[in-house]
Design a protein around this motif. Structure first.
Motif, short mmCIF file in Angstrom:
data_model
loop_
_atom_site.label_atom_id
_atom_site.label_comp_id
_atom_site.label_asym_id
_atom_site.label_seq_id
_atom_site.Cartn_x
_atom_site.Cartn_y
_atom_site.Cartn_z
N UNK A 290 0.82 -1.21 0.00
CA UNK A 290 0.00 0.00 0.00
C UNK A 290 0.86 1.26 0.00
N UNK A 291 1.98 1.23 0.71
CA UNK A 291 2.87 2.39 0.75
C UNK A 291 3.58 2.59 -0.59
N UNK A 292 3.88 1.48 -1.27
CA UNK A 292 4.45 1.57 -2.61
C UNK A 292 3.47 2.24 -3.57
N UNK A 293 2.21 1.87 -3.49
CA UNK A 293 1.19 2.45 -4.36
C UNK A 293 1.07 3.96 -4.15
N UNK A 294 1.26 4.41 -2.91
CA UNK A 294 1.18 5.85 -2.63
C UNK A 294 2.34 6.61 -3.27
N UNK A 295 3.54 6.04 -3.25
CA UNK A 295 4.67 6.67 -3.93
C UNK A 295 4.34 6.90 -5.40
N UNK A 296 3.78 5.89 -6.02
CA UNK A 296 3.42 5.98 -7.45
C UNK A 296 2.39 7.08 -7.68
N UNK A 297 1.34 7.10 -6.88
CA UNK A 297 0.29 8.11 -7.07
C UNK A 297 0.83 9.52 -6.89
N UNK A 298 1.63 9.72 -5.85
CA UNK A 298 2.15 11.05 -5.55
C UNK A 298 3.06 11.56 -6.66
#
Length: 411
Positions: A290-298
């Motif tokens: 989930x934290x990896x996905x946030x890096x991508x979105x940001x």
């Protein structure tokens, strides 16, 4: 992938699935842009019996390292790191003129040149033909070969046992962990030392460093799993150091098990930290995806909004980790028209998968972009200084890991 490559267990749990990407160092020439480009799954799993994190060995080291695009000497801070290590190892182990030092995966001789300068006999073992040739040109004796038990035994028979065997940033790069470790044991003297530097899985998880997951890195170590790996070849961990390199690494000091003795208190301290972080149970891995996905979105949000404002963003660096990030995020030249790199080997080539042009560093000053996206974020201190000139036109630096940060630099 059905079984752990270290212990053979079938108990493998998913940590993060990054989809399919090309090999991270397979930079494309212009005449390859209309050709098919193979991509391979990039799915990190962890063995719940020995806790070695690993990806499937879909690409052989022979495919990756026959000709290699990474030359260590192009990083000023990395050459200095190597010099400091050599100075410390010589003092710690009392290495004199009669000593023998072997480095495995010695690249272009960036480390052993400091051993040569001290008049200590040494040998590099480097599988890549092109970088091994560069090492020899720099005066560093280098054997073009992969390390195996047979290679280790042959080197020992010809040159004698090594007082120190160095294996920096290679222990993650070999799918045959057991065979490679046996090769280390074959090289080292029965009362000698082995020093290994490898990225620490603890910081990879804690700091969202998912871009260091790529096909060259077959496994990712905690100290606990490294102890198991070393034991598979007859080595025992004696001491450990925590290093800032690559966003957080461990330096493992090991010896033949027969002479190792009790490990230092630092080993127990790091094992306690890993246990407290949950890395010997699944709870330590469940939130990572989930934290990896946030890096991508940001990062994508920043690039899209900058484009809509008419602002320019270019890249700095073309490291392997950058290609994991670019491919996972789906970044193409419409959002990042080019990146630059100090390595002339990469100039005129294109990043794998995303097809972003790689240009000489001078292009940044010529174009005066609004932002420079720094892909080798692990060299942050070095690059903030190197890129301080972007302040002259009001440019800013962008670091995507561990979370998106925009930095105003000043001379």
């Amino acid at each position: 992938m059905t079984r752990c490559r270290l212990c053979g267990s079938a108990a493998l749990a998913s940590v993060v699935d990054l989809g399919a990407t090309p090999p991270c160092e397979s930079f494309l020439a212009a005449d390859q842009l209309d050709l098919p480009e193979p991509a391979y799954p990039l799915h990190l799993r962890v063995c719940t019996d020995c806790w070695l994190a690993q990806i499937p060995p879909l690409i052989t080291p022979e495919e990756t390292f026959k000709e290699y695009a990474y030359f260590s000497s192009f990083s000023t801070s990395w050459v200095e790191h190597a010099r400091t290590f050599v100075d410390g190892a010589v003092q710690r182990l009392d290495l004199g003129a009669d000593a023998f030092v072997v480095e495995v995966a010695s690249n272009d001789g960036y480390l052993l040149r400091h051993v040569v300068d001290r008049g200590i006999r040494c040998l590099g073992i480097e599988p890549s033909v092109n970088v091994g040739a560069a090492a020899r040109d720099a005066g560093v004796p280098t054997l073009t070969e992969f390390l195996s038990p047979d290679t280790g035994s042959a080197v020992r028979a010809e040159h004698g046992p090594a007082d120190l065997v160095v294996a920096n940033n290679v222990y993650a790069h070999i799918p045959d962990v057991v065979g490679f470790t046996q090769g280390l044991r074959a090289l080292v003297a029965d009362d000698g030392w082995v020093s290994i530097e490898v990225q620490h899985l603890l910081t990879l998880i804690e700091e969202n460093q998912y871009d260091t997951i790529y096909h060259e890195h077959f496994q990712y170590y905690t100290v606990a799993s490294a102890i198991r790996a070393l034991a598979s070849g007859g080595l025992a961990l004696v001491d450990v150091e925590l290093l800032p390199t690559h966003g957080g690494s461990i330096r493992l000091w090991a010896r033949p098990a027969e002479v190792a003795g009790e490990p230092t208190r630092r080993v127990a301290d790091v094992l306690d930290r890993e246990k407290a972080a949950g890395l010997q149970e699944l709870s330590g891995y469940t939130e990572f995806s989930a934290r990896v996905a946030k890096v991508r979105r940001d990062l994508l949000r920043f690039l899209v909004e900058a484009a809509e404002r008419g602002e320019t963003v270019v890249g700095y660096g073309a490291p392997g980790k950058g290609n994991t990030l670019l491919n996972h995020c789906g970044i193409r030249p419409d959002l990042l028209p080019y990146t630059v790199d100090r390595n002339p080997y990469k100039h005129g080539r294109f990043t794998p998968g995303t097809r972003i042009p790689i240009l000489p560093p001078e292009r940044i000053a010529a174009d005066e972009p609004d932002y420079v996206l720094v892909l080798p974020w692990n060299l942050r201190a070095e690059l903030v200084e190197q890129l301080s000139f972007v302040h002259e036109w009001g440019g800013r630096l962008v670091f995507p890991i561990p979370e998106l940060s925009i930095v105003e630099v000043k001379r």
